[in-house]
Design an enzyme around this catalytic site. Sequence first.
Site, short mmCIF file in Angstrom:
data_model
loop_
_atom_site.label_atom_id
_atom_site.label_comp_id
_atom_site.label_asym_id
_atom_site.label_seq_id
_atom_site.Cartn_x
_atom_site.Cartn_y
_atom_site.Cartn_z
CB THR A 1 -14.15 6.19 4.55
OG1 THR A 1 -12.84 5.57 4.48
CG2 THR A 1 -14.08 7.70 4.29
CE LYS B 1 -3.33 5.23 -1.85
NZ LYS B 1 -4.32 5.62 -2.94
CE1 TYR C 1 -3.66 2.39 0.62
CE2 TYR C 1 -2.17 3.34 2.30
CZ TYR C 1 -3.29 3.44 1.71
OH TYR C 1 -4.09 4.75 1.78
#
Length: 257
Positions: free
Chosen positions: A185, A156, A152
Amino acid sequence: MSTIFITGSTDGLGRAAAQSLLGQGHRVVLHARSADRADALGELKSRAQGIVVGDLKSAAETKAIADQVNAIGRMDAVIHNAGVYTRPGRGATPEGHAETLAINTLAPYMLTALIQRPGRLVYLSSGLHRGGEGSLDDLDWTKRAWDSAQAYAESKLHVVALAFALARRWPKVLCNAVDPGWVRTKMGGAGAPVDIDTGQRTQTWLAVSKDAAALVTGRYWHHLAQQQPASEATDPRFQDALIGKLGKLTGVELPEV
């Protein structure tokens, strides 16, 4: 008023950005991973300028998304919002790529290359990109033991480097990257400290604002303020090496000018 395409806009930050821009009177083109997800858009569906459907995990469907956007017309801005966080394993896309790489890196790269060039490009990154510095030797995780957090972070870092590379290559396009923070979220969880309105504000501002502060390129942002990203992201050699590898992995060349 502007026309903006937002990837991953059925929920989370993408949906919040769409609602914000529609509320300001802008035209928004939404993206859903599947027809079922598009049907779940509810009242947003009738307010949208258009809805494109396709799974960013698939190169063929990503290309189809670009075709659908181009059929609607030239966008004034594109917000590359879609992404996945940690995956339990490398996974494999229809083309055999690691799923995190495909969705978070390859898809925004391909869409950037294939969608008619807009006036503004905004890429959602993360402060965690600073942990992604390292070798490009095993970009697709075919040799290393799988590490979801590292994958991840690397993805990014890639999108920040892509934004900075495009700022050099395409000087007429405003290209920026945004760290929205740890937002409440589905991805961020209920305990995240940043509310969703704050989380969407910087990318929507960069997509449409006529403020002098927003009319810049090659910058990294967090909550409406510029920050310094990881050093590799700003290194033209790293940027060019990354773009070369993405071109080979996808078979899609990024136009030089």
